[in-house]
Design a protein around this motif. Structure first.
Motif, PDB file in Angstrom:
ATOM      1  N   ARG A 206       0.857  -1.167   0.000  1.00 43.43           N
ATOM      2  CA  ARG A 206       0.000   0.000   0.000  1.00 43.43           C
ATOM      3  C   ARG A 206       0.904   1.231   0.000  1.00 43.43           C
ATOM      4  O   ARG A 206       1.979   1.212   0.585  1.00 43.43           O
ATOM      5  CB  ARG A 206      -0.901  -0.005   1.226  1.00 43.43           C
ATOM      6  N   PRO A 207       0.466   2.315  -0.643  1.00 42.44           N
ATOM      7  CA  PRO A 207       1.288   3.518  -0.620  1.00 42.44           C
ATOM      8  C   PRO A 207       1.431   4.044   0.803  1.00 42.44           C
ATOM      9  O   PRO A 207       0.532   3.875   1.629  1.00 42.44           O
ATOM     10  CB  PRO A 207       0.492   4.502  -1.489  1.00 42.44           C
ATOM     11  N   TYR A 208       2.564   4.632   1.076  1.00 43.54           N
ATOM     12  CA  TYR A 208       2.857   5.238   2.375  1.00 43.54           C
ATOM     13  C   TYR A 208       2.880   4.227   3.515  1.00 43.54           C
ATOM     14  O   TYR A 208       2.731   4.580   4.664  1.00 43.54           O
ATOM     15  CB  TYR A 208       1.872   6.378   2.703  1.00 43.54           C
ATOM     16  N   ASP A 209       3.096   2.963   3.209  1.00 42.59           N
ATOM     17  CA  ASP A 209       3.213   1.926   4.236  1.00 42.59           C
ATOM     18  C   ASP A 209       4.686   1.836   4.641  1.00 42.59           C
ATOM     19  O   ASP A 209       5.399   0.914   4.291  1.00 42.59           O
ATOM     20  CB  ASP A 209       2.711   0.583   3.691  1.00 42.59           C
ATOM     21  N   TYR A 210       5.136   2.853   5.371  1.00 38.67           N
ATOM     22  CA  TYR A 210       6.553   2.975   5.698  1.00 38.67           C
ATOM     23  C   TYR A 210       7.062   1.838   6.576  1.00 38.67           C
ATOM     24  O   TYR A 210       8.242   1.519   6.549  1.00 38.67           O
ATOM     25  CB  TYR A 210       6.824   4.320   6.372  1.00 38.67           C
ATOM     26  N   ALA A 211       6.176   1.227   7.343  1.00 42.50           N
ATOM     27  CA  ALA A 211       6.595   0.139   8.227  1.00 42.50           C
ATOM     28  C   ALA A 211       7.094  -1.059   7.431  1.00 42.50           C
ATOM     29  O   ALA A 211       7.865  -1.866   7.941  1.00 42.50           O
ATOM     30  CB  ALA A 211       5.437  -0.283   9.131  1.00 42.50           C
ATOM     31  N   ARG A 212       6.687  -1.176   6.190  1.00 40.73           N
ATOM     32  CA  ARG A 212       7.089  -2.316   5.353  1.00 40.73           C
ATOM     33  C   ARG A 212       8.310  -2.016   4.496  1.00 40.73           C
ATOM     34  O   ARG A 212       8.659  -2.789   3.627  1.00 40.73           O
ATOM     35  CB  ARG A 212       5.926  -2.733   4.461  1.00 40.73           C
ATOM     36  N   ARG A 213       8.959  -0.887   4.721  1.00 34.39           N
ATOM     37  CA  ARG A 213      10.202  -0.574   4.032  1.00 34.39           C
ATOM     38  C   ARG A 213      11.336  -1.206   4.825  1.00 34.39           C
ATOM     39  O   ARG A 213      11.182  -1.534   5.991  1.00 34.39           O
ATOM     40  CB  ARG A 213      10.409   0.937   3.923  1.00 34.39           C
ATOM     41  N   TYR A 214      12.471  -1.369   4.202  1.00 36.41           N
ATOM     42  CA  TYR A 214      13.588  -2.059   4.830  1.00 36.41           C
ATOM     43  C   TYR A 214      14.764  -1.108   4.981  1.00 36.41           C
ATOM     44  O   TYR A 214      15.620  -1.030   4.129  1.00 36.41           O
ATOM     45  CB  TYR A 214      13.960  -3.285   4.007  1.00 36.41           C
TER      46      TYR A 214
ATOM     47  N   ALA B 221       7.319  10.015  11.535  1.00 32.39           N
ATOM     48  CA  ALA B 221       6.301   8.989  11.779  1.00 32.39           C
ATOM     49  C   ALA B 221       6.630   7.714  11.007  1.00 32.39           C
ATOM     50  O   ALA B 221       6.447   6.600  11.516  1.00 32.39           O
ATOM     51  CB  ALA B 221       4.916   9.506  11.403  1.00 32.39           C
ATOM     52  N   GLY B 222       7.129   7.860   9.786  1.00 32.51           N
ATOM     53  CA  GLY B 222       7.501   6.692   8.992  1.00 32.51           C
ATOM     54  C   GLY B 222       8.638   5.908   9.607  1.00 32.51           C
ATOM     55  O   GLY B 222       8.630   4.672   9.614  1.00 32.51           O
ATOM     56  N   ILE B 223       9.616   6.608  10.143  1.00 32.32           N
ATOM     57  CA  ILE B 223      10.743   5.942  10.788  1.00 32.32           C
ATOM     58  C   ILE B 223      10.275   5.236  12.062  1.00 32.32           C
ATOM     59  O   ILE B 223      10.659   4.097  12.335  1.00 32.32           O
ATOM     60  CB  ILE B 223      11.881   6.944  11.060  1.00 32.32           C
TER      61      ILE B 223
ATOM     62  N   ASP C 272      14.245  -0.863  -1.659  1.00 35.71           N
ATOM     63  CA  ASP C 272      13.064  -1.113  -0.832  1.00 35.71           C
ATOM     64  C   ASP C 272      13.165  -0.400   0.512  1.00 35.71           C
ATOM     65  O   ASP C 272      12.399  -0.662   1.428  1.00 35.71           O
ATOM     66  CB  ASP C 272      12.847  -2.619  -0.643  1.00 35.71           C
ATOM     67  N   GLU C 273      14.101   0.531   0.596  1.00 34.22           N
ATOM     68  CA  GLU C 273      14.240   1.351   1.789  1.00 34.22           C
ATOM     69  C   GLU C 273      13.175   2.447   1.785  1.00 34.22           C
ATOM     70  O   GLU C 273      12.576   2.748   0.751  1.00 34.22           O
ATOM     71  CB  GLU C 273      15.619   2.005   1.809  1.00 34.22           C
ATOM     72  N   PHE C 274      12.964   3.045   2.932  1.00 34.17           N
ATOM     73  CA  PHE C 274      12.175   4.258   3.039  1.00 34.17           C
ATOM     74  C   PHE C 274      13.093   5.361   2.553  1.00 34.17           C
ATOM     75  O   PHE C 274      14.028   5.756   3.242  1.00 34.17           O
ATOM     76  CB  PHE C 274      11.738   4.460   4.489  1.00 34.17           C
ATOM     77  N   VAL C 275      12.877   5.835   1.333  1.00 28.55           N
ATOM     78  CA  VAL C 275      13.744   6.833   0.723  1.00 28.55           C
ATOM     79  C   VAL C 275      13.221   8.213   1.089  1.00 28.55           C
ATOM     80  O   VAL C 275      12.057   8.535   0.848  1.00 28.55           O
ATOM     81  CB  VAL C 275      13.800   6.659  -0.807  1.00 28.55           C
ATOM     82  N   VAL C 276      14.097   9.013   1.685  1.00 26.95           N
ATOM     83  CA  VAL C 276      13.758  10.374   2.077  1.00 26.95           C
ATOM     84  C   VAL C 276      14.497  11.323   1.136  1.00 26.95           C
ATOM     85  O   VAL C 276      15.727  11.375   1.134  1.00 26.95           O
ATOM     86  CB  VAL C 276      14.126  10.654   3.546  1.00 26.95           C
ATOM     87  N   PHE C 277      13.717  12.048   0.337  1.00 26.67           N
ATOM     88  CA  PHE C 277      14.290  13.000  -0.600  1.00 26.67           C
ATOM     89  C   PHE C 277      14.616  14.300   0.146  1.00 26.67           C
ATOM     90  O   PHE C 277      13.996  14.608   1.164  1.00 26.67           O
ATOM     91  CB  PHE C 277      13.308  13.256  -1.742  1.00 26.67           C
ATOM     92  N   PRO C 278      15.579  15.082  -0.356  1.00 24.88           N
ATOM     93  CA  PRO C 278      15.990  16.280   0.379  1.00 24.88           C
ATOM     94  C   PRO C 278      14.858  17.282   0.587  1.00 24.88           C
ATOM     95  O   PRO C 278      14.833  17.984   1.598  1.00 24.88           O
ATOM     96  CB  PRO C 278      17.118  16.868  -0.472  1.00 24.88           C
TER      97      PRO C 278
ATOM     98  N   PRO D  17      12.466  18.595  11.449  1.00 24.59           N
ATOM     99  CA  PRO D  17      12.255  17.348  10.715  1.00 24.59           C
ATOM    100  C   PRO D  17      10.798  17.233  10.268  1.00 24.59           C
ATOM    101  O   PRO D  17       9.876  17.632  10.981  1.00 24.59           O
ATOM    102  CB  PRO D  17      12.598  16.266  11.739  1.00 24.59           C
ATOM    103  N   HIS D  18      10.608  16.697   9.074  1.00 23.60           N
ATOM    104  CA  HIS D  18       9.257  16.521   8.529  1.00 23.60           C
ATOM    105  C   HIS D  18       8.505  15.508   9.396  1.00 23.60           C
ATOM    106  O   HIS D  18       8.993  14.401   9.619  1.00 23.60           O
ATOM    107  CB  HIS D  18       9.348  16.020   7.092  1.00 23.60           C
ATOM    108  N   PRO D  19       7.323  15.859   9.898  1.00 20.32           N
ATOM    109  CA  PRO D  19       6.594  14.941  10.783  1.00 20.32           C
ATOM    110  C   PRO D  19       6.238  13.611  10.118  1.00 20.32           C
ATOM    111  O   PRO D  19       6.242  12.571  10.775  1.00 20.32           O
ATOM    112  CB  PRO D  19       5.334  15.707  11.166  1.00 20.32           C
ATOM    113  N   GLU D  20       5.960  13.619   8.810  1.00 18.90           N
ATOM    114  CA  GLU D  20       5.628  12.361   8.136  1.00 18.90           C
ATOM    115  C   GLU D  20       6.848  11.447   8.054  1.00 18.90           C
ATOM    116  O   GLU D  20       6.729  10.228   8.185  1.00 18.90           O
ATOM    117  CB  GLU D  20       5.069  12.626   6.739  1.00 18.90           C
TER     118      GLU D  20
END
Length: 188
Positions: A8-16, A176-178, A151-157, A170-173
């Motif tokens: 699912r989009p924005y499912d940060y918990a499933r990133r590696y 929260a994803g981390i 498959d990482e949670f990629v954080v763009f600048p 820090p961006h709250p989203e």
């Protein structure tokens, strides 16, 4: 073993893991897209607003071709509101008869890129090539051109920090994803 099923989009918990990209890395990845796309001779680059315009601008400038934008998003006022992307700025008629490179920053599920690719094709583009800076391995379909598969949670600048009452925080989203990823790791 990683679960590679449909995400699912924005499912940060499933990133590696988490990968922060710098502006320099984004520039290099964008230039890499241009180098690969050069052989396809795109006549028009269509960037997907918002974040897709960063690599789209670099590609269009490098290849000396026009840039147009579309906006399709699950968000309203920065909040994820829709399960599926909704059109905000449609495909311009200028795609007709041209080789078009559709450029976005990431292929997460692949749904946004597919919708834009299909809409550009429906507007009589001669050919459509999709390109992203990053793609997750589970994106379906994968972009035609991609600079980095992760498959990482990629954080763009542009997403790392926000301006809040005159201070960069820090961006709250992202935070929260981390945290979601940390909680998932503790459970799994």
């Amino acid at each position: 073993m990683h679960d590679r099923g449909r995400r699912r989009p924005y499912d940060y918990a499933r990133r590696y893991g988490v990968r922060y990209l710098s502006w320099e890395e984004v520039a290099g990845l964008s230039q890499g897209l241009a180098e690969i796309l050069e052989g396809d001779h795109p006549q028009l680059v269509v960037g997907v607003l918002r974040a897709g315009v960063f690599p789209a601008f670099v590609v269009s400038a490098a290849l000396r071709c026009d840039l147009s934008v579309v906006r399709i998003s699950r968000r309203v006022d920065q909040e994820v509101t829709y399960e599926h992307p909704v059109w905000r700025v449609p495909v311009p008629p200028s795609v007709a008869g041209k080789v078009v490179a559709v450029v976005d920053e990431i292929a997460d599920t692949g749904e946004t890129l597919t919708l834009v690719r299909d809409a550009v094709g429906d507007h009589a583009a001669a050919r459509v090539i999709t390109a992203t800076l990053v793609a997750h391995s589970w994106a379906e379909p994968q972009p035609d051109v991609v600079s980095l598969v992760s498959d990482e949670f990629v954080v763009f600048p542009w997403d790392a920090r926000i301006l809040d009452n005159g201070r960069w925080v820090p961006h709250p989203e992202v935070e929260a994803g981390i945290r979601a990823q940390d909680r998932h790791g503790e459970q799994g």
